[in-house]
Every structure is written in C-alpha cells, then in structure tokens.
Motif scaffolding. Structure first.
Motif, mmCIF file in Angstrom:
data_model
loop_
_atom_site.group_PDB
_atom_site.id
_atom_site.type_symbol
_atom_site.label_atom_id
_atom_site.label_comp_id
_atom_site.label_asym_id
_atom_site.label_seq_id
_atom_site.Cartn_x
_atom_site.Cartn_y
_atom_site.Cartn_z
ATOM 1 N N ILE A 9 -8.967 4.698 -13.519
ATOM 2 C CA ILE A 9 -8.835 6.131 -13.236
ATOM 3 C C ILE A 9 -7.912 6.792 -14.255
ATOM 4 C CG2 ILE A 9 -8.003 7.832 -11.564
ATOM 5 C CD1 ILE A 9 -8.778 5.795 -9.359
ATOM 6 N N GLU B 157 -8.257 -0.863 -10.733
ATOM 7 C CA GLU B 157 -8.937 0.391 -10.421
ATOM 8 C C GLU B 157 -8.083 1.587 -10.840
ATOM 9 O OE1 GLU B 157 -11.672 3.229 -9.098
ATOM 10 O OE2 GLU B 157 -11.858 1.137 -9.733
ATOM 11 N N ALA B 158 -6.774 1.483 -10.610
ATOM 12 C CA ALA B 158 -5.874 2.553 -11.040
ATOM 13 C C ALA B 158 -5.960 2.763 -12.554
ATOM 14 C CB ALA B 158 -4.439 2.224 -10.628
ATOM 15 N N ARG C 32 0.803 -1.222 0.000
ATOM 16 C CA ARG C 32 0.000 0.000 0.000
ATOM 17 C C ARG C 32 0.841 1.280 0.000
ATOM 18 N NH1 ARG C 32 -5.112 -1.055 0.095
ATOM 19 N NH2 ARG C 32 -5.883 -3.080 0.838
ATOM 20 N N LYS D 228 -14.854 9.475 -13.309
ATOM 21 C CA LYS D 228 -13.483 8.960 -13.237
ATOM 22 C C LYS D 228 -12.472 10.038 -13.616
ATOM 23 C CE LYS D 228 -13.921 4.829 -11.661
ATOM 24 N NZ LYS D 228 -13.428 4.566 -10.286
ATOM 25 N N GLU E 84 -11.995 12.168 -10.699
ATOM 26 C CA GLU E 84 -11.143 11.445 -9.748
ATOM 27 C C GLU E 84 -9.681 11.579 -10.134
ATOM 28 O OE1 GLU E 84 -11.393 7.060 -7.575
ATOM 29 O OE2 GLU E 84 -12.912 7.630 -9.055
ATOM 30 N N LYS F 204 -1.821 5.296 -3.108
ATOM 31 C CA LYS F 204 -3.138 5.630 -2.585
ATOM 32 C C LYS F 204 -4.194 4.679 -3.146
ATOM 33 C CE LYS F 204 -5.704 9.649 -1.144
ATOM 34 N NZ LYS F 204 -5.680 11.130 -1.048
ATOM 35 N N VAL F 205 -4.015 4.282 -4.426
ATOM 36 C CA VAL F 205 -4.877 3.271 -5.046
ATOM 37 C C VAL F 205 -4.010 2.048 -5.312
ATOM 38 C CG1 VAL F 205 -6.366 2.704 -6.998
ATOM 39 C CG2 VAL F 205 -6.323 5.044 -6.111
ATOM 40 N N SER F 206 -4.210 0.999 -4.540
ATOM 41 C CA SER F 206 -3.349 -0.184 -4.630
ATOM 42 C C SER F 206 -3.876 -1.219 -5.603
ATOM 43 C CB SER F 206 -3.175 -0.822 -3.242
ATOM 44 O OG SER F 206 -2.532 0.070 -2.357
ATOM 45 N N ASP F 207 -5.164 -1.133 -5.942
ATOM 46 C CA ASP F 207 -5.754 -2.058 -6.904
ATOM 47 C C ASP F 207 -5.395 -1.576 -8.303
ATOM 48 O OD1 ASP F 207 -7.652 -3.141 -8.844
ATOM 49 O OD2 ASP F 207 -8.758 -3.922 -7.124
#
Length: 314
Positions: free
Chosen positions: A174, A170-171, A161, A182, A185, A164-167
C-alpha cells in the motif's frame, strides 16, 4: 512509442521551478561509499539565519512534500531539503536500510555544506530519520519536530493489531503502490475525509505511479520492513532537544496512541499537539494549522500549551 503528456511530470517541473525561483539549488553529494545524495540547498546562505532541515516521508519526492511549507519558512531559515535514499536522485549500493543509516547520510550532506547547527522537521518516515539524526548528532540538532511518525512503535504491535493493516508485506504494497487501486487505498488511509476515490481517473493515478513509484520499489519496501524489526521502546534513545510532536486526530497509518507513547517516552522535553479532524496527511488537510505550529515552535520559540487535546483550525 512516444510517451503521452504527463500531468505528474508537469507538476514536478513546476515544483522544481518554484524551488529554484525561491532561492534553492539542486546539489549532488557523492559520499564515496556507493552512496549518492541529492539535496536542495540555499543558493546563498545567510549567516544571520538559522538552518532548517526538512525530511520527507514515503510517497513522492521532496519537491512534492515540502512545496508549500518551504516557501513560508524560507524567509526565516536557510532551508535544506534532501531526497532520502531511493527517492528522487538519492541512492546507495550499500545494503543498509535503517533510518539510522539514512540519518548518517543526511548528516554527511549537511557537513559537506558546512552546516554545524540545525533544527529539523521530519514527516512520517522522515520523522523516524529525523529522530535518529537528533539522537546520533545531538550537538548539531537544536530543535526537533516529529510529524505523525511512530517512533515508539514496537515489533509486537504488529501482532497485537495496533495498526489497521497488521501484515507488513501488505502495508508495504500500500505504501509503495504499483496499481491505481493500491494508490486509492493509500489515499483512503492517509486522509480523514478523502475525496470520492472511485471518481479519480485511473489514468491520473497510473501516471503518478509511473513517475513517482516505479523506481527502487524493492528497496523502498525494504525500508518499510526494516522499521519494526526487533524494535523495542526500551532500546529507543531519549533525545534531549526541545521537541514538538504533531499528530492527526484520526491517523490510520500511525495511530494517535503512538504519539502519546512518544510524548511519555520523552517526558517534559516534548509537547504533543493533536490536530483535530485530520488524518495521517494533516499537512495536506490542515496546511494553515500545520504552518502555524511550525512557526510558533521553530521561529517564535514558543512552547505549545500543555494540553494534547485536539486543536481547531483558525
């Protein structure tokens, strides 16, 4: 149904006109392996000027990301601005998605334009590509500027981690936004002090996405997913060129620790400058300071002060 007026298309046309009026021309290079590269090159190369390669990051095409800097640097350099694969008019049918392959394609374009020596600036994802290019073609690259690119990240950082976005999936959603939400974001992550994002009309954001983010979406996500795959600091080569590392103090995409990590990796050959009160997009938030550091390092050939403490904008 006829498409309505696009502010993004209009701005893109203005940037394109600016490039042309400033002495650049649009070129297409067929690498004869299923790869097509678009690059802005000088209409007339001046032999007394050194060559400067500007490598963009994710998001919009090269026009948008270098529109301000190139106008200030073109008086000192022969400027070359490629579109990376799957941006602008560059693409490939080959399966490779690594920054190493991107770097090889760019270098083939430089060779096609008879460029034998160059310095480079790599912005965000472009920094990964620029670093790889400097490592692979050390005899051709003279000076390197890496801007907010987590070159020394490791695959394990996602689990620990650091981000801030570990997936990663999902990153990628974005970084390659497909909805106004998005994109908001992404702006929130990129800027230290973003504008009131809810006040930006969704129609303007949707227009930008339609023009800049709807082509090669899966391929762009594959570029992102390829970055951390099996990545270890011990496998990252140490480039030998004088290197300037620029980082926003409050970068939420690639945390500042990664800038310090890259400095430690390169040792005395590199200099880290932290830009105060700026995020990942410090080129947008602090353009004057950004240009000042580029000019000092690339034109005046000065070594930045040894301190990596945040600097203030003049």
């Amino acid at each position: 149904m006829t498409r309505c007026f696009s502010l993004t298309e209009a701005k893109n046309w203005c940037y394109r006109s600016s490039f042309i009026k400033s002495g650049l021309r649009s070129t297409i290079t067929d690498l004869q392996d299923g790869t097509i590269m678009h690059c802005w090159v000088p209409k007339t190369r001046i032999d007394s000027k050194p060559n400067l390669l500007l490598i963009h990051g994710l998001g919009a095409n090269a026009l948008w990301q270098w529109s301000d800097i190139f106008r200030q640097m073109i008086r000192y350099f022969n400027i070359f601005i490629p579109d990376l694969l799957f941006f602008g008019d560059s693409y490939t049918t080959r399966p490779e998605r690594s920054e190493s392959f991107q770097a090889q394609c760019i270098m083939r374009v430089m060779e096609a334009n008879s460029v034998r020596k160059l310095s480079l600036v790599g912005l965000s994802y472009g920094g990964f590509v620029g670093y790889s290019l400097a490592a692979q073609f050390s005899e051709a690259v003279e000076r390197v500027v890496i801007c907010c690119a987590g070159v020394c990240m490791e695959e394990k950082d996602l689990k620990e981690r650091v981000f801030k976005v570990s997936d990663l999936e999902e990153a990628a959603r974005i970084l390659v936004p497909q909805t106004p939400e998005k994109l908001r974001e992404l702006m929130g992550f990129s800027l230290f002090k973003p504008p009131p994002l809810r006040l930006i009309p969704s129609c303007l954001l949707a227009d930008f996405i339609d023009v800049m983010c709807t082509e090669y979406t899966e391929e762009k996500k594959e570029l992102i997913l390829a970055i951390p795959r099996d990545r270890k600091i011990s496998d990252i080569p140490r480039i030998s060129q004088p290197t300037l590392i620029l980082w926003g103090e409050y970068d939420q995409v690639f945390p500042l620790e990664l800038g310090h990590r890259l400095k430690r990796h390169l040792g005395d050959n590199a200099h880290l400058v932290v830009i105060k009160d700026a995020g990942h997009a410090f080129n947008v938030e602090k353009p004057k300071e950004y240009y000042r550091h580029l000019k000092s390092f690339l034109v005046d050939l000065r070594t930045p002060p040894g301190s990596s403490e945040p600097t203030s904008q003049e």
